[in-house]
Design an enzyme around this catalytic site. Structure first.
Site, PDB file in Angstrom:
ATOM      1  N   VAL A 172       0.868  -1.176   0.000  1.00 28.93           N
ATOM      2  CA  VAL A 172       0.000   0.000   0.000  1.00 28.93           C
ATOM      3  C   VAL A 172       0.906   1.228   0.000  1.00 28.93           C
ATOM      4  CG1 VAL A 172      -1.813   1.257   1.209  1.00 28.93           C
ATOM      5  CG2 VAL A 172      -1.806  -1.247   1.232  1.00 28.93           C
ATOM      6  N   TYR A 173       0.810   2.006  -1.077  1.00 31.97           N
ATOM      7  CA  TYR A 173       1.692   3.156  -1.263  1.00 31.97           C
ATOM      8  C   TYR A 173       1.723   4.053  -0.035  1.00 31.97           C
ATOM      9  CZ  TYR A 173       3.673   7.440  -3.178  1.00 31.97           C
ATOM     10  OH  TYR A 173       4.459   8.538  -3.385  1.00 31.97           O
ATOM     11  N   GLY A 174       2.928   4.331   0.437  1.00 33.47           N
ATOM     12  CA  GLY A 174       3.121   5.260   1.544  1.00 33.47           C
ATOM     13  C   GLY A 174       2.781   4.706   2.911  1.00 33.47           C
ATOM     14  N   VAL A 175       2.179   3.534   2.954  1.00 33.35           N
ATOM     15  CA  VAL A 175       1.871   2.899   4.239  1.00 33.35           C
ATOM     16  C   VAL A 175       2.948   1.874   4.544  1.00 33.35           C
ATOM     17  CG1 VAL A 175       0.231   1.462   5.524  1.00 33.35           C
ATOM     18  CG2 VAL A 175      -0.601   3.302   4.040  1.00 33.35           C
TER      19      VAL A 175
ATOM     20  N   GLY B 105       7.303   8.020  -4.112  1.00 35.39           N
ATOM     21  CA  GLY B 105       7.881   8.423  -5.392  1.00 35.39           C
ATOM     22  C   GLY B 105       8.574   7.260  -6.077  1.00 35.39           C
TER      23      GLY B 105
END
Length: 151
Positions: free
Chosen positions: A61-64, A69
């Site tokens: 999960v992006y950023g988790v 980036g």
């Protein structure tokens, strides 16, 4: 239609998604403390639970549980997720220019708390309460007019 807030002499109760310009003006002009309407509890808890589950889960999960980036495909170990979030906050603590005036900082804190309370960010209720505690005690951060924090 019910009003978006209730007011007593020292605080205003905001309902996330229903704050009016008049509510915000009272925070700005009168320096009122802010309390969230109890209706925000459910959405905040549900979003925080989703993020906690994502952090524990196997799915990226992006950023988790991934980097940001160009590092979006880099998986972060479960033991390092809290540090990832801490470093993200630190990386955005920059800015230049004159500090925003106190009334504007009060509005920023109130609007940030109301926005987070919509239940879309996944922050815990405690995070929002800390922002509101800053307002209640008039312990305002210095926010530079330009840069990551000032944006």
């Amino acid at each position: 239609m019910p009003a978006s807030s209730e007011v007593n002499l020292s605080e205003i109760v905001l309902t996330p998604g229903r704050a009016t310009l008049a509510d915000l003006e009272q925070i700005w002009r009168q320096g009122l403390a802010v309390r969230l309407d109890e209706s925000a509890r459910g959405p905040i808890a549900a979003a925080a639970a989703r993020i906690a589950a994502a952090a524990r889960g196997d799915k990226a999960v992006y950023g988790v549980n991934t980097g940001f980036g160009k590092l979006a495909t880099t998986r972060i170990a479960a033991a390092e997720i809290e540090e990832l979030q801490r470093r993200l906050v630190l990386s955005h603590m920059c800015g230049v220019g004159a500090p925003l005036p106190d009334p504007v900082v009060r509005l920023v804190l109130a609007q940030k708390a109301a926005s987070l309370a919509l239940g879309h960010s996944g922050v815990r209720r405690r995070t929002i309460e800390l922002l509101l505690t800053l307002l209640a005690h008039d312990a305002l951060p210095v926010i530079p007019a330009k840069g990551s924090v000032g944006a």
